[in-house]
Design a protein around this motif. Sequence first.
Motif, PDB file in Angstrom:
ATOM      1  N   THR A  92      18.531  -8.297  19.934  1.00 27.80           N
ATOM      2  CA  THR A  92      19.293  -7.981  21.131  1.00 27.80           C
ATOM      3  C   THR A  92      20.542  -8.846  21.106  1.00 27.80           C
ATOM      4  OG1 THR A  92      17.283  -7.468  22.348  1.00 27.80           O
ATOM      5  CG2 THR A  92      19.262  -7.918  23.659  1.00 27.80           C
TER       6      THR A  92
ATOM      7  N   SER B 288      36.154   0.663  23.664  1.00 28.45           N
ATOM      8  CA  SER B 288      34.759   0.469  23.290  1.00 28.45           C
ATOM      9  C   SER B 288      34.524  -0.945  22.786  1.00 28.45           C
ATOM     10  CB  SER B 288      34.375   1.437  22.163  1.00 28.45           C
ATOM     11  OG  SER B 288      34.532   2.761  22.575  1.00 28.45           O
TER      12      SER B 288
ATOM     13  N   VAL C 170      29.625  -3.594  17.787  1.00 30.84           N
ATOM     14  CA  VAL C 170      28.844  -4.696  17.225  1.00 30.84           C
ATOM     15  C   VAL C 170      28.389  -4.286  15.832  1.00 30.84           C
ATOM     16  CG1 VAL C 170      26.734  -6.067  17.444  1.00 30.84           C
ATOM     17  CG2 VAL C 170      28.056  -5.482  19.489  1.00 30.84           C
TER      18      VAL C 170
ATOM     19  N   LEU D  29      26.723  -0.636  16.113  1.00 34.10           N
ATOM     20  CA  LEU D  29      26.483  -0.177  17.469  1.00 34.10           C
ATOM     21  C   LEU D  29      27.797  -0.113  18.232  1.00 34.10           C
ATOM     22  CD1 LEU D  29      23.635  -2.775  17.932  1.00 34.10           C
ATOM     23  CD2 LEU D  29      23.278  -0.360  17.436  1.00 34.10           C
TER      24      LEU D  29
ATOM     25  N   GLN E  48      29.467   0.990  22.326  1.00 31.37           N
ATOM     26  CA  GLN E  48      29.313   1.468  23.698  1.00 31.37           C
ATOM     27  C   GLN E  48      30.672   1.460  24.373  1.00 31.37           C
ATOM     28  OE1 GLN E  48      26.505  -0.754  26.078  1.00 31.37           O
ATOM     29  NE2 GLN E  48      25.117  -1.030  24.363  1.00 31.37           N
TER      30      GLN E  48
ATOM     31  N   THR F 101      24.856  -5.328  26.654  1.00 27.01           N
ATOM     32  CA  THR F 101      23.708  -5.585  25.788  1.00 27.01           C
ATOM     33  C   THR F 101      23.592  -4.476  24.740  1.00 27.01           C
ATOM     34  OG1 THR F 101      22.565  -6.695  27.599  1.00 27.01           O
ATOM     35  CG2 THR F 101      21.221  -5.984  25.740  1.00 27.01           C
ATOM     36  N   PHE F 102      23.373  -4.898  23.489  1.00 22.40           N
ATOM     37  CA  PHE F 102      23.212  -3.994  22.362  1.00 22.40           C
ATOM     38  C   PHE F 102      21.884  -4.319  21.690  1.00 22.40           C
ATOM     39  CE2 PHE F 102      27.642  -4.467  23.189  1.00 22.40           C
ATOM     40  CZ  PHE F 102      28.224  -3.242  22.905  1.00 22.40           C
ATOM     41  N   THR F 103      21.219  -3.308  21.137  1.00 24.92           N
ATOM     42  CA  THR F 103      19.930  -3.521  20.495  1.00 24.92           C
ATOM     43  C   THR F 103      19.925  -2.883  19.116  1.00 24.92           C
ATOM     44  OG1 THR F 103      18.844  -3.497  22.650  1.00 24.92           O
ATOM     45  CG2 THR F 103      17.442  -3.206  20.730  1.00 24.92           C
TER      46      THR F 103
END
Length: 132
Positions: free
Chosen positions: A17, A29, A32, A51, A53, A61-63
């Motif tokens: 995470t 945007s 990551v 990733l 967003q 938060t990125f997973t």
Amino acid sequence: MLLSLLFTCSAGAATLTVVVTGVTEAKGSVMVAVVAGNPGFKEAIPPAAALMQPAQTGEMTFTASDLPPGEYAVKVMHDVNGNGKLDTSFIGMPVEPWAMSNNARGRFGPPRWEAVKFSINGDTTHTVTLAK
């Protein structure tokens, strides 16, 4: 574009995470890239996870899932103008917000692997703060 995870599930895989703080504009945007091992940091090979967003102010938060144990680094950029790259000045300094794992900064270039690496041996959370 950087929209999907590139590794498939493997034994002993973990979830990383990445918490990105310091997002000051809800434009463009935030991207990551999770890179595995020193070669992934210095050379143009596919990241372990890529990733992206739409930007939201504050914290994001990125997973990345299914990462095998090992050494990793995180590269983050806020592509404010949406052109798909980190814009730089005429001398090569970033003009858009960016961060690397451990909030490492380099002198006269990107930080060294030793400054950005961290280990994943199970589910891990790593926080970075964007800066210009």
